[in-house]
Scaffold this motif. Structure first.
Motif, PDB file in Angstrom:
ATOM      1  N   LEU A 136       0.826  -1.203   0.000  1.00 37.31           N
ATOM      2  CA  LEU A 136       0.000   0.000   0.000  1.00 37.31           C
ATOM      3  C   LEU A 136       0.862   1.256   0.000  1.00 37.31           C
ATOM      4  CD1 LEU A 136      -2.716   1.493   0.307  1.00 37.31           C
ATOM      5  CD2 LEU A 136      -2.500   1.160   2.786  1.00 37.31           C
ATOM      6  N   PHE A 137       1.874   1.295   0.850  1.00 37.21           N
ATOM      7  CA  PHE A 137       2.709   2.485   0.932  1.00 37.21           C
ATOM      8  C   PHE A 137       3.587   2.648  -0.305  1.00 37.21           C
ATOM      9  CE2 PHE A 137       1.363   2.644   5.259  1.00 37.21           C
ATOM     10  CZ  PHE A 137       1.560   3.954   5.661  1.00 37.21           C
ATOM     11  N   LEU A 138       4.061   1.546  -0.878  1.00 41.34           N
ATOM     12  CA  LEU A 138       4.877   1.646  -2.080  1.00 41.34           C
ATOM     13  C   LEU A 138       4.061   2.135  -3.273  1.00 41.34           C
ATOM     14  CD1 LEU A 138       7.191  -1.502  -1.924  1.00 41.34           C
ATOM     15  CD2 LEU A 138       7.923   0.869  -2.175  1.00 41.34           C
ATOM     16  N   GLY A 139       2.804   1.697  -3.369  1.00 39.72           N
ATOM     17  CA  GLY A 139       1.978   2.096  -4.495  1.00 39.72           C
ATOM     18  C   GLY A 139       1.351   3.457  -4.346  1.00 39.72           C
ATOM     19  N   TRP A 140       1.044   3.846  -3.120  1.00 39.73           N
ATOM     20  CA  TRP A 140       0.323   5.099  -2.886  1.00 39.73           C
ATOM     21  C   TRP A 140       1.237   6.202  -2.360  1.00 39.73           C
ATOM     22  CZ3 TRP A 140      -0.421   6.523   2.436  1.00 39.73           C
ATOM     23  CH2 TRP A 140      -1.041   7.769   2.596  1.00 39.73           C
ATOM     24  N   SER A 141       1.910   5.958  -1.263  1.00 42.70           N
ATOM     25  CA  SER A 141       2.613   7.033  -0.561  1.00 42.70           C
ATOM     26  C   SER A 141       3.771   7.611  -1.370  1.00 42.70           C
ATOM     27  CB  SER A 141       3.135   6.519   0.788  1.00 42.70           C
ATOM     28  OG  SER A 141       3.880   7.510   1.448  1.00 42.70           O
ATOM     29  N   THR A 142       4.512   6.777  -2.075  1.00 42.88           N
ATOM     30  CA  THR A 142       5.733   7.251  -2.731  1.00 42.88           C
ATOM     31  C   THR A 142       5.476   7.941  -4.065  1.00 42.88           C
ATOM     32  OG1 THR A 142       6.006   5.068  -3.753  1.00 42.88           O
ATOM     33  CG2 THR A 142       7.152   5.455  -1.675  1.00 42.88           C
ATOM     34  N   PRO A 173      11.146   2.795 -10.471  1.00 42.60           N
ATOM     35  CA  PRO A 173      11.729   2.441  -9.167  1.00 42.60           C
ATOM     36  C   PRO A 173      10.724   1.797  -8.228  1.00 42.60           C
ATOM     37  CG  PRO A 173      11.479   4.823  -9.375  1.00 42.60           C
ATOM     38  CD  PRO A 173      11.203   4.248 -10.716  1.00 42.60           C
ATOM     39  N   ALA A 174       9.465   2.230  -8.290  1.00 46.22           N
ATOM     40  CA  ALA A 174       8.455   1.631  -7.417  1.00 46.22           C
ATOM     41  C   ALA A 174       8.206   0.181  -7.791  1.00 46.22           C
ATOM     42  CB  ALA A 174       7.158   2.434  -7.494  1.00 46.22           C
ATOM     43  N   LEU A 175       8.170  -0.122  -9.084  1.00 46.69           N
ATOM     44  CA  LEU A 175       7.989  -1.510  -9.516  1.00 46.69           C
ATOM     45  C   LEU A 175       9.228  -2.347  -9.217  1.00 46.69           C
ATOM     46  CD1 LEU A 175       6.205  -1.017 -12.967  1.00 46.69           C
ATOM     47  CD2 LEU A 175       5.224  -2.055 -10.912  1.00 46.69           C
ATOM     48  N   ALA A 176      10.413  -1.770  -9.448  1.00 49.40           N
ATOM     49  CA  ALA A 176      11.657  -2.511  -9.194  1.00 49.40           C
ATOM     50  C   ALA A 176      11.787  -2.890  -7.732  1.00 49.40           C
ATOM     51  CB  ALA A 176      12.859  -1.688  -9.642  1.00 49.40           C
ATOM     52  N   LEU A 177      11.267  -2.074  -6.834  1.00 46.37           N
ATOM     53  CA  LEU A 177      11.319  -2.380  -5.409  1.00 46.37           C
ATOM     54  C   LEU A 177      10.074  -3.123  -4.950  1.00 46.37           C
ATOM     55  CD1 LEU A 177      12.786  -2.019  -2.700  1.00 46.37           C
ATOM     56  CD2 LEU A 177      11.636   0.181  -2.449  1.00 46.37           C
TER      57      LEU A 177
END
Length: 270
Positions: free
Chosen positions: A86-92, A124-128
């Protein structure tokens, strides 16, 4: 003092750099260049690092009180992956354009297409996020002690990760709000309209959670009944998440193409 007078000064060792980092590793296309720049930001910019530090800390802060009151470890093992997705997809990403500050003029002046901008920022979000989703789900299922829940973990995590990214592609182009400027302390608070900030964050978060409802419902049925529902959760989560991601990229790209001058104006006022 005598020792200092006869000891030569120690020369600082100059730091040398070789290559262009991510720009050497990714394709020489508009999408590849934006992806390389975003990956560099995520690695070097303290503002992004603060967001990334929060991601693993948040599940811990949620788990510790529940562990103290006696909630079994097997149940708690199911919490970290959805929260981190949730935080990787939304917050960043939901306000990613604002972090560029005046550098957004490069995209506007060069006529960069909105689709290249939207896809590049996702890298970067997908890579992580994908390793966190897959590896984390495997570890959680192993701690839980039942491999059948793996489908539910992957389904819910996929919906949260991809769905959050899809909505973030739209909100970051349509509703950017002021953030900490480059070089400032990540703990400082910029001047902004509080209502706008809360509304944008709340909308992106609520929309991401609503998209996950089918996967959550199927996963809940899996705990209450047949293990087949876990794989239904996987299918629903991946399908809904990918559709939301692709739709968000397309809509966000159209908004970016149409609102390029407004985005530049907003960055100058940030």
């Amino acid at each position: 003092m005598a020792w200092m007078l006869v000891t030569p000064a120690r020369e600082a060792r100059a730091k040398t750099y070789g290559g262009l980092g991510w720009f050497d590793r990714l394709p020489s296309t508009p999408t590849g260049a934006i992806a390389a720049r975003s990956a560099t930001y995520w690695w070097r910019d303290p503002r992004y690092r603060m967001s990334l530090i929060v991601i693993p800390i948040t599940p811990i802060l949620m788990i510790v009180p529940l562990l103290v009151v006696g909630v079994p470890v097997q149940i708690l093992a199911l919490i970290p992956v959805p929260i981190m997705c949730l935080f990787l997809g939304w917050s960043t990403l939901h306000n990613d354009v604002a972090f560029d500050n005046t550098a957004i003029w490069l995209h506007v002046a060069s006529g960069t297409r909105g689709r290249a901008d939207r896809l590049g920022r996702l890298f970067p979000a997908l890579a992580l996020g994908l390793p966190v989703l897959i590896i984390g789900s495997v570890i959680s299922a192993a701690v839980y002690g039942d491999w059948s829940v793996l489908g539910g973990l992957l389904g819910v995590g996929s919906a949260l990760l991809f769905g959050g990214m899809g909505f973030s592609c739209v909100t970051s182009a349509r509703f950017p709000y002021p953030v900490v400027r480059p070089g400032d302390s990540p703990f400082s608070h910029p001047q902004s309209t509080t209502a706008t900030t809360v509304v944008v964050q709340g909308f992106a978060l609520t929309a991401s959670l609503l998209l996950t409802l089918p996967a959550i419902v199927f996963a809940a049925l899996g705990f209450l009944g047949s293990d087949t529902w876990f794989w239904a959760s996987l299918g629903a989560g991946v399908f809904v998440g990918l559709v939301a991601l692709w739709g968000g990229v397309l809509l966000g790209a159209r908004i970016f193409d149409r609102r390029g001058p407004e985005l530049l104006s907003a960055s100058l006022l940030n």
